[in-house]
Design an enzyme around this catalytic site. Structure first.
Site, short mmCIF file in Angstrom:
data_model
loop_
_atom_site.label_atom_id
_atom_site.label_comp_id
_atom_site.label_asym_id
_atom_site.label_seq_id
_atom_site.Cartn_x
_atom_site.Cartn_y
_atom_site.Cartn_z
N ASP A 1 -1.87 -17.55 0.14
CA ASP A 1 -2.87 -17.96 0.18
C ASP A 1 -3.57 -19.16 0.87
OD1 ASP A 1 -0.36 -19.21 -0.78
OD2 ASP A 1 -1.42 -20.12 -2.35
N ASP B 1 -9.78 -9.63 7.82
CA ASP B 1 -11.33 -8.63 7.27
C ASP B 1 -12.29 -10.50 7.34
OD1 ASP B 1 -11.35 -6.65 7.33
OD2 ASP B 1 -12.78 -5.59 5.74
N TYR C 1 0.92 -1.06 0.15
CA TYR C 1 -0.11 -0.25 -0.37
C TYR C 1 0.68 1.62 -0.09
CZ TYR C 1 -4.00 -2.85 1.20
OH TYR C 1 -5.19 -3.88 1.42
N LYS D 1 4.23 -14.62 0.96
CA LYS D 1 4.40 -15.50 0.27
C LYS D 1 6.18 -15.49 -0.66
CE LYS D 1 2.57 -16.95 -3.46
NZ LYS D 1 1.96 -18.17 -3.17
N ASP E 1 -4.67 -7.11 6.10
CA ASP E 1 -5.58 -6.58 6.03
C ASP E 1 -6.97 -6.89 4.87
OD1 ASP E 1 -8.06 -4.36 5.43
OD2 ASP E 1 -6.84 -4.12 2.96
#
Ligand code: NAD
Length: 355
Positions: free
Chosen positions: A220, A248, A141, A188, A244
């Site tokens: 993942d 959620d 981000y 990752k 993030d």
């Protein structure tokens, strides 16, 4: 103990859930002999309407003098246009940046009384009690990006320095020491160079924490395990965007948005504490707000900024007792059945604390 806490009630249901938190903090102060000084300041739409700015200087100055900030929520429908020059939510981004809050902590816990509200089967929800630590000021981000109208190529970059990973990793390891001693680092590393640096750095920091069991999962796979074996997690540490998304995803386990607290920390003990939900203008002023996210945020403030672990645990236990006694705000009451108001729920929690 004497502590100075800035209160930012903000908009919508913000003042209602903040009133609840103050009542519970007062009960804690009385029970354990502490002295909490509150300094109420403006943020969000109410700040725009009073001063023209979503985050007035007076609020920042008060925060600089305080041990911690307890925030409720900001935002009103009249400011919904995301391109408007002045918006309540700008206050949130600005306050996090001003105080250098690089670690976002989101605990997710399930309560047997609320198993019916989550989309997973009860047997999967049993024993879920995790803390997600999300890096908040770096990564995808915040990396270099290229975006221009008309271009046929755009990019964002995931960029981390060792220092950025180290400081958030220390927050996560220290949190694991206060919990069940287990840390899962998400990356990752099989594909991304920045995530190989992430993994290397986390492994190096782990050398300072011989008491913590560290494992690594690809993001993942973790997205899948959060739904198939959520109870296996204690502390999860993740890059900004990964955290993030995963936080959620994990939030649905709790059953209602109104249940979830958060903390944003920097170096030192100062922190900003707020529920995960927004200002819920659809139920504002009706006594329907669930104060649990705000109450658990106040508990986190006691734990992380003031070092008051027993007092934090007392709030968490009192919330659990209130739920076990059948107290339900509208969002967690079975359809068609009676529910209690925000104030009534608060009084049940205060009563449980006095026992
Ligand atoms: P929201 O979280 O305010 O509400 C979503 C839904 O959840 C609504 O139906 C609401 O009634 C319900 N809900 C939320 N909190 C609840 C609680 N404590 N008890 C019972 N029900 C609750 O999200 P939204 O509707 O997308 O946004 C409303 C406003 O809040 C917008 O202005 C948005 O920008 C702002 N917002 C602020 C924050 C923040 O302050 N951190 C976060 C998200 C949204």
């Amino acid at each position: 103990m004497k502590a100075n806490i800035v209160l930012l009630p903000g908009d919508g249901i913000g003042p209602e859930v903040m009133k609840s938190a103050v009542a519970v903090l007062d009960a804690i102060a009385a029970k354990f002999g502490h002295n909490f000084d509150y300094d109420e300041q403006l943020i969000g739409a109410i700040a725009i309407e009073t001063t023209g700015s979503p985050l007035p200087d007076a609020t920042l100055r008060a925060g600089e003098q305080a041990d911690a900030i307890l925030l409720a929520a900001v935002g009103l429908p009249k400011y919904a246009d995301p391109t408007a020059p002045v918006r309540p939510e700008q206050g949130l981004l600005k306050i996090r940046a001003h105080f250098g809050l690089f670690a976002n902590l989101r605990p997710v816990k399930t309560y047997p009384a609320l198993y019916g509200y989550a989309p997973l089967r009860a047997e999967l929800l049993e024993g879920v009690d995790m803390l997600i630590v999300r890096e908040l000021t770096g990564g995808l981000y915040f990396g270099a990006r290229k975006e221009q109208d008309g271009d046929d190529n755009s990019f964002d970059t995931m960029n981390y320095t060792v220092g950025e990973v180290e400081r958030v990793a220390h927050v996560a390891f220290r949190a694991a020491q206060q919990r069940r001693g287990k840390l899962t680092s998400i990356d990752k590393a099989n594909v991304l160079a920045s995530m190989r640096l992430w993994r290397r750095t986390v492994m190096k920091v782990a050398e300072d924490y011989g008491d913590i069991a560290l494992n690594h999962e690809y993001v993942d796979a973790a997205a899948m395990y959060l739904m198939t074996r959520p109870a296996s997690y204690d502390v999860i540490l993740a890059e900004n965007m990964f955290g993030d998304i995963l936080s959620d995803e994990a939030s649905v386990l709790a059953g209602s948005l109104g249940m979830l607290p958060s903390a944003s920390l920097g170096t030192g003990t100062f922190g900003l504490y707020e529920p995960v939900h927004g200002s819920a203008p659809d139920i504002a002023g009706q006594g329907k707000a669930n104060p649990i996210g705000q109450l658990l945020s106040a508990a986190m403030l006691l734990r992380y900024s003031l070092g008051l672990e027993t007092e934090a645990a007392a709030i968490e236990a009192a919330v659990e007792d209130a739920l076990a006694d059948g107290a339900r705000t509208a969002d967690i009451a079975p359809k068609g059945s009676a529910f209690v108001s925000t104030d009534e729920f608060t009084q049940t929690v205060v009563g449980a604390l006095k026992e």
